[in-house]
Design a protein around this motif. Structure first.
Motif, PDB file in Angstrom:
ATOM      1  N   LEU A  27       1.008  -1.274  -0.187  1.00 33.34           N
ATOM      2  CA  LEU A  27      -0.088   0.115  -0.015  1.00 33.34           C
ATOM      3  C   LEU A  27       0.961   1.223   0.044  1.00 33.34           C
ATOM      4  O   LEU A  27       0.380   2.148  -0.783  1.00 33.34           O
ATOM      5  N   THR A  28       1.898   1.137   0.918  1.00 35.39           N
ATOM      6  CA  THR A  28       3.008   2.355   0.791  1.00 35.39           C
ATOM      7  C   THR A  28       3.535   2.779  -0.593  1.00 35.39           C
ATOM      8  O   THR A  28       3.606   3.836  -1.037  1.00 35.39           O
ATOM      9  N   GLN A  29       3.941   1.569  -1.317  1.00 32.05           N
ATOM     10  CA  GLN A  29       4.445   1.734  -2.571  1.00 32.05           C
ATOM     11  C   GLN A  29       3.009   2.359  -3.536  1.00 32.05           C
ATOM     12  O   GLN A  29       3.513   2.956  -4.530  1.00 32.05           O
ATOM     13  N   ALA A  30       2.169   2.009  -3.545  1.00 31.47           N
ATOM     14  CA  ALA A  30       0.840   2.417  -4.070  1.00 31.47           C
ATOM     15  C   ALA A  30       0.482   3.805  -3.645  1.00 31.47           C
ATOM     16  O   ALA A  30      -0.536   4.232  -4.262  1.00 31.47           O
ATOM     17  N   LYS A  31       1.038   4.195  -2.798  1.00 30.78           N
ATOM     18  CA  LYS A  31       0.771   5.534  -2.256  1.00 30.78           C
ATOM     19  C   LYS A  31      -0.633   5.853  -1.704  1.00 30.78           C
ATOM     20  O   LYS A  31      -1.159   6.821  -1.759  1.00 30.78           O
ATOM     21  N   LEU A  32      -0.775   4.460  -0.781  1.00 27.06           N
ATOM     22  CA  LEU A  32      -1.953   4.626  -0.205  1.00 27.06           C
ATOM     23  C   LEU A  32      -1.708   4.630   1.399  1.00 27.06           C
ATOM     24  O   LEU A  32      -0.627   3.978   1.616  1.00 27.06           O
ATOM     25  N   ASP A  33      -2.631   5.074   2.389  1.00 24.22           N
ATOM     26  CA  ASP A  33      -2.340   4.950   3.628  1.00 24.22           C
ATOM     27  C   ASP A  33      -2.756   3.522   4.079  1.00 24.22           C
ATOM     28  O   ASP A  33      -3.593   2.691   3.516  1.00 24.22           O
ATOM     29  N   ARG A  34      -2.016   3.083   4.960  1.00 23.27           N
ATOM     30  CA  ARG A  34      -2.324   1.491   5.558  1.00 23.27           C
ATOM     31  C   ARG A  34      -3.828   1.699   5.960  1.00 23.27           C
ATOM     32  O   ARG A  34      -4.449   0.668   5.793  1.00 23.27           O
ATOM     33  N   ALA A  35      -4.581   2.772   6.255  1.00 20.64           N
ATOM     34  CA  ALA A  35      -6.025   2.589   6.625  1.00 20.64           C
ATOM     35  C   ALA A  35      -6.717   3.002   5.626  1.00 20.64           C
ATOM     36  O   ALA A  35      -8.210   3.284   5.754  1.00 20.64           O
ATOM     37  N   ALA A  36      -6.381   2.979   4.317  1.00 24.72           N
ATOM     38  CA  ALA A  36      -7.239   3.543   3.068  1.00 24.72           C
ATOM     39  C   ALA A  36      -8.307   2.588   2.990  1.00 24.72           C
ATOM     40  O   ALA A  36      -8.434   1.219   3.270  1.00 24.72           O
ATOM     41  N   PRO A  37      -9.573   3.133   2.686  1.00 26.20           N
ATOM     42  CA  PRO A  37     -10.617   2.430   2.604  1.00 26.20           C
ATOM     43  C   PRO A  37     -10.503   1.440   1.290  1.00 26.20           C
ATOM     44  O   PRO A  37      -9.911   1.708   0.416  1.00 26.20           O
ATOM     45  N   GLU A  47      -5.881   1.526 -11.384  1.00 25.38           N
ATOM     46  CA  GLU A  47      -4.786   2.430 -11.921  1.00 25.38           C
ATOM     47  C   GLU A  47      -3.630   1.867 -12.295  1.00 25.38           C
ATOM     48  O   GLU A  47      -2.820   2.240 -13.346  1.00 25.38           O
ATOM     49  N   MET A  48      -3.051   1.176 -11.462  1.00 22.61           N
ATOM     50  CA  MET A  48      -1.720   0.512 -11.468  1.00 22.61           C
ATOM     51  C   MET A  48      -1.673  -0.900 -12.195  1.00 22.61           C
ATOM     52  O   MET A  48      -1.110  -1.692 -12.127  1.00 22.61           O
ATOM     53  N   GLU A  49      -3.155  -1.260 -12.545  1.00 24.83           N
ATOM     54  CA  GLU A  49      -3.325  -2.637 -13.224  1.00 24.83           C
ATOM     55  C   GLU A  49      -2.718  -3.870 -12.336  1.00 24.83           C
ATOM     56  O   GLU A  49      -1.897  -4.798 -12.741  1.00 24.83           O
ATOM     57  N   CYS A  50      -3.318  -3.990 -11.039  1.00 24.06           N
ATOM     58  CA  CYS A  50      -2.763  -4.791 -10.199  1.00 24.06           C
ATOM     59  C   CYS A  50      -4.031  -5.986  -9.760  1.00 24.06           C
ATOM     60  O   CYS A  50      -5.031  -5.548  -9.621  1.00 24.06           O
ATOM     61  N   ILE A  51      -3.388  -7.024  -9.401  1.00 23.25           N
ATOM     62  CA  ILE A  51      -4.407  -8.042  -8.839  1.00 23.25           C
ATOM     63  C   ILE A  51      -4.233  -7.743  -7.243  1.00 23.25           C
ATOM     64  O   ILE A  51      -3.256  -7.460  -6.742  1.00 23.25           O
ATOM     65  N   ILE A  52      -5.537  -7.641  -6.679  1.00 21.81           N
ATOM     66  CA  ILE A  52      -5.680  -7.230  -5.355  1.00 21.81           C
ATOM     67  C   ILE A  52      -5.617  -8.606  -4.365  1.00 21.81           C
ATOM     68  O   ILE A  52      -6.197  -9.427  -4.819  1.00 21.81           O
ATOM     69  N   VAL A  53      -4.735  -8.283  -3.359  1.00 21.08           N
ATOM     70  CA  VAL A  53      -4.662  -9.707  -2.408  1.00 21.08           C
ATOM     71  C   VAL A  53      -5.157  -9.259  -1.143  1.00 21.08           C
ATOM     72  O   VAL A  53      -4.749  -8.110  -0.613  1.00 21.08           O
ATOM     73  N   THR A  54      -6.230  -9.988  -0.609  1.00 18.77           N
ATOM     74  CA  THR A  54      -6.615  -9.524   0.877  1.00 18.77           C
ATOM     75  C   THR A  54      -7.308 -10.774   1.423  1.00 18.77           C
ATOM     76  O   THR A  54      -7.574 -11.800   0.994  1.00 18.77           O
ATOM     77  N   ALA A  55      -7.522 -10.519   2.785  1.00 19.38           N
ATOM     78  CA  ALA A  55      -8.020 -11.606   3.782  1.00 19.38           C
ATOM     79  C   ALA A  55      -9.604 -11.158   3.811  1.00 19.38           C
ATOM     80  O   ALA A  55     -10.378 -11.900   4.480  1.00 19.38           O
ATOM     81  N   ASN A  56     -10.125  -9.984   3.237  1.00 22.28           N
ATOM     82  CA  ASN A  56     -11.068  -9.371   3.569  1.00 22.28           C
ATOM     83  C   ASN A  56     -11.983  -9.548   1.982  1.00 22.28           C
ATOM     84  O   ASN A  56     -12.528  -8.417   1.617  1.00 22.28           O
ATOM     85  N   GLY A  57     -12.197 -10.658   1.782  1.00 19.00           N
ATOM     86  CA  GLY A  57     -13.095 -10.987   0.484  1.00 19.00           C
ATOM     87  C   GLY A  57     -14.387 -10.329   0.575  1.00 19.00           C
ATOM     88  O   GLY A  57     -14.668  -9.801  -0.716  1.00 19.00           O
ATOM     89  N   PRO A  58     -15.214 -10.707   1.317  1.00 13.02           N
ATOM     90  CA  PRO A  58     -16.556 -10.278   1.157  1.00 13.02           C
ATOM     91  C   PRO A  58     -16.685  -8.647   0.839  1.00 13.02           C
ATOM     92  O   PRO A  58     -17.380  -8.392   0.066  1.00 13.02           O
ATOM     93  N   ASP A  59     -16.009  -7.897   1.678  1.00 11.73           N
ATOM     94  CA  ASP A  59     -16.009  -6.561   1.571  1.00 11.73           C
ATOM     95  C   ASP A  59     -15.368  -5.988   0.107  1.00 11.73           C
ATOM     96  O   ASP A  59     -16.019  -5.145  -0.579  1.00 11.73           O
ATOM     97  N   PHE A  60     -14.369  -6.598  -0.262  1.00  9.08           N
ATOM     98  CA  PHE A  60     -13.903  -6.207  -1.638  1.00  9.08           C
ATOM     99  C   PHE A  60     -14.802  -6.820  -2.812  1.00  9.08           C
ATOM    100  O   PHE A  60     -14.614  -5.955  -3.881  1.00  9.08           O
ATOM    101  N   GLU A  61     -15.135  -7.831  -2.513  1.00  9.76           N
ATOM    102  CA  GLU A  61     -16.068  -8.369  -3.857  1.00  9.76           C
ATOM    103  C   GLU A  61     -17.327  -7.267  -3.790  1.00  9.76           C
ATOM    104  O   GLU A  61     -17.617  -6.999  -4.869  1.00  9.76           O
ATOM    105  N   LYS A  62     -17.750  -6.783  -2.926  1.00 11.05           N
ATOM    106  CA  LYS A  62     -18.961  -5.763  -2.854  1.00 11.05           C
ATOM    107  C   LYS A  62     -18.415  -4.607  -3.288  1.00 11.05           C
ATOM    108  O   LYS A  62     -19.203  -4.103  -4.310  1.00 11.05           O
TER     109      LYS A  62
END
Length: 148
Positions: A27-37, A47-62
């Motif tokens: 997130l830091t390299q992406a210029k995002l705060d650690r608490a970014a929504p 914007e960066m054409e990245c695959i997102i990796v998260t443990a927060n699946g339901p919220d990200f899918e929504k």
């Protein structure tokens, strides 16, 4: 178009060691705060054409579903994939090594590049099983392909 990369969400930083080191973006390299929504992470991943990796699946899918609905004619909001991993670091350490070799879509082996190009959802379960499915395309891209 760039090569695929992984934008590692704040809740999944320990898992970054299980992805190709030179393809990991924090997130830091992406210029995002650690608490970014989640919405900011999704927008930045696009914007960066990245695959997102998260443990927060339901919220990200929504959030991704909402993001894809923003598409308008000739203004594509397609994304580049989502990897949902178990939350506990001990489980991640057990099930994530060799994850790229476990990727299958409709019985066929696929690569991280396929996940990235086709905007697939990769869900890694705590028992080590892996599920891959389509995450969805923007309305405009579906219409161009005759799907919408």
């Amino acid at each position: 178009m760039r090569d695929y990369r992984f934008l590692i969400d704040n809740d999944s930083q320990a898992a970054s060691v299980h992805f190709p080191e030179k393809r990991v973006v924090t997130l830091t390299q992406a210029k995002l705060d650690r608490a970014a929504p989640d919405s900011a992470v999704v927008a930045r991943a696009r914007e960066m054409e990245c695959i997102i990796v998260t443990a927060n699946g339901p919220d990200f899918e929504k959030e991704i579903k909402h993001f894809l609905q923003k598409s308008q004619r000739k203004d594509c909001y397609d994304l580049f994939g989502l990897v949902v991993i178990p939350n506990a670091a001990a489980i991640q350490a057990r099930v994530l090594p060799g994850l790229g070799d476990k990727l299958r879509m409709k019985g066929k082996r696929i690569s991280w590049e396929d996940v990235w190009q086709e905007n697939y959802l990769v869900r890694v379960h705590s028992d080590g099983s892996v599920e891959v499915r389509e995450l969805g395309r923007c309305f405009y891209c579906k219409k161009l392909k005759g799907e919408g």
